[in-house]
Design a protein around this motif. Sequence first.
Motif, PDB file in Angstrom:
ATOM      1  N   PRO A 103       0.946  -1.214  -0.010  1.00 53.90           N
ATOM      2  CA  PRO A 103       0.097   0.080  -0.149  1.00 53.90           C
ATOM      3  C   PRO A 103       0.859   1.202  -0.006  1.00 53.90           C
ATOM      4  O   PRO A 103       2.237   1.290   0.294  1.00 53.90           O
ATOM      5  N   PHE A 104       0.376   2.369  -0.396  1.00 55.44           N
ATOM      6  CA  PHE A 104       0.970   3.635  -0.421  1.00 55.44           C
ATOM      7  C   PHE A 104       1.100   4.213   1.271  1.00 55.44           C
ATOM      8  O   PHE A 104       2.295   4.267   1.317  1.00 55.44           O
ATOM      9  N   ARG A 105       0.528   3.942   1.891  1.00 53.99           N
ATOM     10  CA  ARG A 105       0.753   3.976   3.485  1.00 53.99           C
ATOM     11  C   ARG A 105      -0.245   3.096   4.088  1.00 53.99           C
ATOM     12  O   ARG A 105      -1.325   2.536   3.573  1.00 53.99           O
ATOM     13  N   LYS A 106       0.287   2.673   5.273  1.00 53.96           N
ATOM     14  CA  LYS A 106      -0.813   1.972   6.150  1.00 53.96           C
ATOM     15  C   LYS A 106      -0.674   2.518   7.605  1.00 53.96           C
ATOM     16  O   LYS A 106       0.160   3.398   8.035  1.00 53.96           O
ATOM     17  N   MET A 107      -1.735   2.489   8.354  1.00 54.27           N
ATOM     18  CA  MET A 107      -2.173   3.122   9.311  1.00 54.27           C
ATOM     19  C   MET A 107      -2.918   2.302  10.350  1.00 54.27           C
ATOM     20  O   MET A 107      -3.811   1.779  10.485  1.00 54.27           O
ATOM     21  N   ALA A 108      -2.051   2.348  11.700  1.00 55.51           N
ATOM     22  CA  ALA A 108      -2.859   1.449  12.735  1.00 55.51           C
ATOM     23  C   ALA A 108      -3.907   2.232  13.718  1.00 55.51           C
ATOM     24  O   ALA A 108      -3.958   3.365  13.783  1.00 55.51           O
ATOM     25  N   HIS A 109      -4.907   1.529  13.877  1.00 55.31           N
ATOM     26  CA  HIS A 109      -5.813   1.952  14.855  1.00 55.31           C
ATOM     27  C   HIS A 109      -5.376   2.159  16.277  1.00 55.31           C
ATOM     28  O   HIS A 109      -4.545   1.505  16.471  1.00 55.31           O
ATOM     29  N   PRO A 110      -5.755   3.413  16.768  1.00 56.33           N
ATOM     30  CA  PRO A 110      -6.495   4.336  16.440  1.00 56.33           C
ATOM     31  C   PRO A 110      -5.864   5.365  15.377  1.00 56.33           C
ATOM     32  O   PRO A 110      -5.041   5.500  15.475  1.00 56.33           O
ATOM     33  N   ILE A 111      -6.819   5.461  14.524  1.00 57.86           N
ATOM     34  CA  ILE A 111      -6.236   6.515  13.282  1.00 57.86           C
ATOM     35  C   ILE A 111      -5.933   7.838  13.854  1.00 57.86           C
ATOM     36  O   ILE A 111      -7.024   8.759  14.801  1.00 57.86           O
ATOM     37  N   ASP A 112      -4.783   8.377  13.738  1.00 55.59           N
ATOM     38  CA  ASP A 112      -4.558  10.043  13.853  1.00 55.59           C
ATOM     39  C   ASP A 112      -4.923  10.745  12.914  1.00 55.59           C
ATOM     40  O   ASP A 112      -4.491  10.523  11.642  1.00 55.59           O
ATOM     41  N   GLU A 113      -5.982  11.680  13.211  1.00 53.22           N
ATOM     42  CA  GLU A 113      -6.479  12.351  12.213  1.00 53.22           C
ATOM     43  C   GLU A 113      -5.629  13.336  11.338  1.00 53.22           C
ATOM     44  O   GLU A 113      -5.505  13.341  10.061  1.00 53.22           O
ATOM     45  N   ALA A 114      -4.802  13.868  12.030  1.00 56.52           N
ATOM     46  CA  ALA A 114      -3.584  14.662  11.426  1.00 56.52           C
ATOM     47  C   ALA A 114      -2.595  13.824  10.505  1.00 56.52           C
ATOM     48  O   ALA A 114      -2.362  14.074   9.176  1.00 56.52           O
ATOM     49  N   GLU A 115      -2.221  12.664  10.977  1.00 55.45           N
ATOM     50  CA  GLU A 115      -1.730  11.959  10.034  1.00 55.45           C
ATOM     51  C   GLU A 115      -2.434  11.450   8.901  1.00 55.45           C
ATOM     52  O   GLU A 115      -1.817  11.250   7.747  1.00 55.45           O
ATOM     53  N   LEU A 116      -3.786  11.137   9.096  1.00 58.93           N
ATOM     54  CA  LEU A 116      -4.563  10.786   7.907  1.00 58.93           C
ATOM     55  C   LEU A 116      -4.653  11.769   6.951  1.00 58.93           C
ATOM     56  O   LEU A 116      -4.374  11.576   5.648  1.00 58.93           O
ATOM     57  N   GLU A 117      -4.725  12.907   7.199  1.00 58.86           N
ATOM     58  CA  GLU A 117      -4.757  14.192   6.456  1.00 58.86           C
ATOM     59  C   GLU A 117      -3.635  14.171   5.614  1.00 58.86           C
ATOM     60  O   GLU A 117      -3.583  14.338   4.396  1.00 58.86           O
ATOM     61  N   ALA A 118      -2.424  14.041   6.510  1.00 61.61           N
ATOM     62  CA  ALA A 118      -1.035  14.272   5.638  1.00 61.61           C
ATOM     63  C   ALA A 118      -0.874  13.063   4.646  1.00 61.61           C
ATOM     64  O   ALA A 118      -0.288  13.265   3.414  1.00 61.61           O
ATOM     65  N   ASN A 119      -1.364  11.694   4.923  1.00 64.52           N
ATOM     66  CA  ASN A 119      -1.141  10.699   3.970  1.00 64.52           C
ATOM     67  C   ASN A 119      -1.964  10.900   2.745  1.00 64.52           C
ATOM     68  O   ASN A 119      -1.672  10.314   1.565  1.00 64.52           O
ATOM     69  N   VAL A 120      -3.166  11.603   2.928  1.00 67.41           N
ATOM     70  CA  VAL A 120      -4.361  11.640   1.853  1.00 67.41           C
ATOM     71  C   VAL A 120      -3.748  12.700   0.976  1.00 67.41           C
ATOM     72  O   VAL A 120      -3.518  12.682  -0.307  1.00 67.41           O
ATOM     73  N   LYS A 121      -3.191  13.798   1.655  1.00 70.44           N
ATOM     74  CA  LYS A 121      -2.671  14.752   0.956  1.00 70.44           C
ATOM     75  C   LYS A 121      -1.148  14.291  -0.136  1.00 70.44           C
ATOM     76  O   LYS A 121      -1.026  14.740  -1.063  1.00 70.44           O
ATOM     77  N   ALA A 122      -0.431  13.580   0.613  1.00 65.41           N
ATOM     78  CA  ALA A 122       0.597  13.042  -0.077  1.00 65.41           C
ATOM     79  C   ALA A 122       0.229  12.048  -1.187  1.00 65.41           C
ATOM     80  O   ALA A 122       0.817  12.203  -2.297  1.00 65.41           O
ATOM     81  N   ALA A 123      -0.859  11.430  -1.004  1.00 64.14           N
ATOM     82  CA  ALA A 123      -1.485  10.377  -2.100  1.00 64.14           C
ATOM     83  C   ALA A 123      -1.940  11.336  -3.355  1.00 64.14           C
ATOM     84  O   ALA A 123      -1.955  10.754  -4.314  1.00 64.14           O
ATOM     85  N   LEU A 124      -2.612  12.513  -2.891  1.00 61.75           N
ATOM     86  CA  LEU A 124      -3.109  13.373  -4.125  1.00 61.75           C
ATOM     87  C   LEU A 124      -2.006  14.020  -4.779  1.00 61.75           C
ATOM     88  O   LEU A 124      -2.103  14.155  -5.901  1.00 61.75           O
ATOM     89  N   ALA A 125      -0.919  14.139  -3.984  1.00 57.17           N
ATOM     90  CA  ALA A 125       0.272  14.877  -4.785  1.00 57.17           C
ATOM     91  C   ALA A 125       1.155  13.875  -5.517  1.00 57.17           C
ATOM     92  O   ALA A 125       1.998  14.340  -6.500  1.00 57.17           O
ATOM     93  N   ASP A 126       1.099  12.754  -5.148  1.00 63.51           N
ATOM     94  CA  ASP A 126       1.960  11.596  -5.874  1.00 63.51           C
ATOM     95  C   ASP A 126       1.581  11.489  -7.219  1.00 63.51           C
ATOM     96  O   ASP A 126       0.604  11.545  -7.697  1.00 63.51           O
TER      97      ASP A 126
END
Length: 126
Positions: A103-126
């Motif tokens: 996967p592009f990124r993986k995130m363990a529960h509980p999901i950190d919202e700021a980290e999720l936002e950063a990961n989605v932003k990176a995926a959009l920019a990639d």
Amino acid sequence: MSNSKLLWIVEYGGYPDYRPVYQRLGCEVLMENSMRKARSTIKKHEPKVIVAEFNYQSDFRDRTSSLETLQSLVQYVPHSRVIVFYDREDEPQLAKLETRFRPFRKMAHPIDEAELEANVKAALAD
């Protein structure tokens, strides 16, 4: 970055609704509750970002989770970036799957919202 499609596949859930995070980043959010439904959504909309759950299933005969199905789908949409949510106790099984599907990124529960936002932003920019 605006108007990028994000497919959120929530098969089990039990965590917060992250649609506001995705929308804040300018994503058009598509949601499905099964990999079967996600299959047609991926083919029809070719999302830039796919957020899915890794739910280890020891009783599956030929696979460990529905991510194997997702793996076969994203090969047709090579620009898609997959972010996987997982439970820490399933990390060894996810690591085995990663030998075949990274996967592009993986995130363990509980999901950190700021980290999720950063990961989605990176995926959009990639």
